[in-house]
Design a protein around this motif. Structure first.
Motif, mmCIF file in Angstrom:
data_model
loop_
_atom_site.group_PDB
_atom_site.id
_atom_site.type_symbol
_atom_site.label_atom_id
_atom_site.label_comp_id
_atom_site.label_asym_id
_atom_site.label_seq_id
_atom_site.Cartn_x
_atom_site.Cartn_y
_atom_site.Cartn_z
ATOM 1 N N ILE A 1 14.045 6.846 -6.451
ATOM 2 C CA ILE A 1 14.482 5.842 -7.437
ATOM 3 C C ILE A 1 13.245 5.350 -8.194
ATOM 4 C CG2 ILE A 1 16.502 5.043 -6.121
ATOM 5 C CD1 ILE A 1 14.682 2.613 -5.261
ATOM 6 N N THR A 2 13.465 4.713 -9.339
ATOM 7 C CA THR A 2 12.318 4.170 -10.088
ATOM 8 C C THR A 2 11.872 2.848 -9.457
ATOM 9 O OG1 THR A 2 13.644 2.845 -11.609
ATOM 10 C CG2 THR A 2 13.236 5.155 -12.241
ATOM 11 N N LYS A 3 10.644 2.431 -9.836
ATOM 12 C CA LYS A 3 10.114 1.156 -9.345
ATOM 13 C C LYS A 3 11.024 -0.004 -9.754
ATOM 14 C CE LYS A 3 5.850 -1.460 -9.320
ATOM 15 N NZ LYS A 3 5.335 -2.423 -10.257
ATOM 16 N N THR B 1 2.570 6.736 -6.822
ATOM 17 C CA THR B 1 1.592 7.689 -7.364
ATOM 18 C C THR B 1 2.088 9.115 -7.154
ATOM 19 O OG1 THR B 1 -0.163 6.141 -6.840
ATOM 20 C CG2 THR B 1 -0.845 8.411 -7.233
ATOM 21 N N GLN B 2 2.546 9.404 -5.938
ATOM 22 C CA GLN B 2 3.047 10.749 -5.622
ATOM 23 C C GLN B 2 4.256 11.096 -6.498
ATOM 24 O OE1 GLN B 2 1.843 13.139 -3.798
ATOM 25 N NE2 GLN B 2 3.592 14.532 -3.779
ATOM 26 N N SER B 3 5.174 10.136 -6.646
ATOM 27 C CA SER B 3 6.379 10.377 -7.438
ATOM 28 C C SER B 3 6.012 10.668 -8.896
ATOM 29 C CB SER B 3 7.285 9.145 -7.339
ATOM 30 O OG SER B 3 8.417 9.312 -8.115
ATOM 31 N N ASN B 4 5.046 9.897 -9.443
ATOM 32 C CA ASN B 4 4.628 10.119 -10.839
ATOM 33 C C ASN B 4 3.960 11.480 -11.007
ATOM 34 O OD1 ASN B 4 5.655 7.691 -11.691
ATOM 35 N ND2 ASN B 4 3.759 6.572 -11.316
ATOM 36 N N LEU B 5 3.161 11.875 -10.007
ATOM 37 C CA LEU B 5 2.505 13.188 -10.075
ATOM 38 C C LEU B 5 3.567 14.298 -10.063
ATOM 39 C CD1 LEU B 5 -0.482 12.676 -7.580
ATOM 40 C CD2 LEU B 5 -0.648 13.076 -10.044
ATOM 41 N N ILE C 1 0.840 -1.208 0.000
ATOM 42 C CA ILE C 1 0.000 0.000 0.000
ATOM 43 C C ILE C 1 0.880 1.264 0.000
ATOM 44 C CG2 ILE C 1 -1.564 1.376 1.475
ATOM 45 C CD1 ILE C 1 -2.926 -1.320 2.219
ATOM 46 N N VAL C 2 1.889 1.275 0.865
ATOM 47 C CA VAL C 2 2.739 2.474 0.963
ATOM 48 C C VAL C 2 3.563 2.658 -0.318
ATOM 49 C CG1 VAL C 2 4.530 3.665 2.292
ATOM 50 C CG2 VAL C 2 2.816 2.300 3.472
ATOM 51 N N ARG D 1 4.659 16.967 -13.043
ATOM 52 C CA ARG D 1 4.339 18.336 -12.590
ATOM 53 C C ARG D 1 2.834 18.548 -12.395
ATOM 54 N NH1 ARG D 1 9.440 21.216 -11.840
ATOM 55 N NH2 ARG D 1 10.857 19.817 -12.848
ATOM 56 N N LYS D 2 2.143 17.480 -12.018
ATOM 57 C CA LYS D 2 0.696 17.614 -11.795
ATOM 58 C C LYS D 2 0.395 18.060 -10.369
ATOM 59 C CE LYS D 2 -1.022 14.608 -15.420
ATOM 60 N NZ LYS D 2 -1.031 13.236 -15.829
ATOM 61 N N VAL D 3 1.410 18.095 -9.525
ATOM 62 C CA VAL D 3 1.226 18.637 -8.176
ATOM 63 C C VAL D 3 2.286 19.712 -7.942
ATOM 64 C CG1 VAL D 3 0.109 16.715 -6.960
ATOM 65 C CG2 VAL D 3 2.590 16.705 -7.271
ATOM 66 N N ASP D 4 1.922 20.663 -7.106
ATOM 67 C CA ASP D 4 2.819 21.770 -6.830
ATOM 68 C C ASP D 4 3.623 21.448 -5.565
ATOM 69 O OD1 ASP D 4 3.757 24.153 -7.583
ATOM 70 O OD2 ASP D 4 2.196 25.363 -6.608
ATOM 71 N N VAL D 5 4.880 21.128 -5.735
ATOM 72 C CA VAL D 5 5.727 20.795 -4.575
ATOM 73 C C VAL D 5 6.999 21.624 -4.675
ATOM 74 C CG1 VAL D 5 6.922 18.920 -3.368
ATOM 75 C CG2 VAL D 5 4.870 18.411 -4.679
#
Ligand SMILES: C[S@@+](CC[C@H](N)C(=O)[O-])C[C@H]1O[C@@H](n2cnc3c(N)ncnc32)[C@H](O)[C@@H]1O
Length: 205
Positions: A35-37, A14-18, A7-8, A22-26
């Protein structure tokens, strides 16, 4: 894989892909830069194949790579020491380790990598102690990090370094780092195209 871990990992992917799209403002300093999956899967396999017990990580971020590694190491009742300087990322990493039920085998050292590595390096306990090291922090100090880490790695211990090929802005410096490793007769090393480019290095007798 235990459901709590899966789950984590899914949430962090999901967060890393967003963040990558650049779909989220961080803010720059709070980006995961994980690192990649595929790299996570490879690290997990290396740890299993070598029955790794003692691991050191430079660059925890929010804990994605640490969790991939802890999933393998926890089966050997092993332990991970992981270094991070950003307090917000440390808080998020701790929450992720709790949620994945992996906190017991992970110890976060908070602060600058150069200072923490210099401190660990002076302790007798850590000479030849780590079977596996993941280097994934700032690139400017990478040679100093490696020189401090080298005596703390066991014979046949493995050191993996991320970002050898991507982002491209690091490529020239990382090539110099790889060439530096090749000058050391106590090492075998290869640059693999997996993920962001992974240097896989072993320490020999
Ligand atoms: C590429 S990210 C690590 C990603 C993580 N390994 C993962 O895959 O989830 C690099 C991390 O190193 C941390 N870092 C950079 N320079 C550092 C330093 N000098 N000392 C300690 N941590 C540092 C950054 O705050 C950042 O979280």
């Amino acid at each position: 894989m235990k459901e709590s871990i899966q789950i984590v990992l899914n949430e962090l992917e999901t967060q890393s892909n967003l963040e990558k799209s650049r779909k989220v403002d961080v803010t720059a300093e709070d980006r995961m830069l994980a690192i990649t999956k595929e790299t996570g899967e490879m690290l997990n396999m290396i740890l299993r194949l070598n029955n790794v017990k003692n691991m050191l990580e430079i660059g925890t971020s929010t804990g994605y790579s640490t969790i991939w590694c802890a999933e393998a190491i926890s089966e050997n009742l092993g332990e991970i020491i992981t270094i991070e300087q950003n307090p917000n990322k440390i808080k998020r990493a701790k929450e992720n380790f709790e949620k994945a039920k992996l906190s017991d085998g992970i110890s976060i050292k908070e602060g600058l990598a150069i200072e923490i590595l210099s401190e660990l390096n002076t302790q007798k306990k850590y000479q030849g102690f780590f079977d596996f090291v993941l280097i994934d922090a700032d690139k400017e100090n990478i040679v100093q990090y490696f020189d401090l880490i080298f005596p703390m790695v066991s014979i046949n211990g493995i050191i993996v370094t991320d970002n050898m090929l991507y982002p491209e802005k690091y490529r020239e410096d990382m090539k110099k780092f790889s060439n530096y490793l090749k000058t050391n007769p106590r090492l075998r090393t290869v640059t693999s195209p997996i993920g962001n480019g992974e240097e896989i290095t072993i320490k020999i007798k």
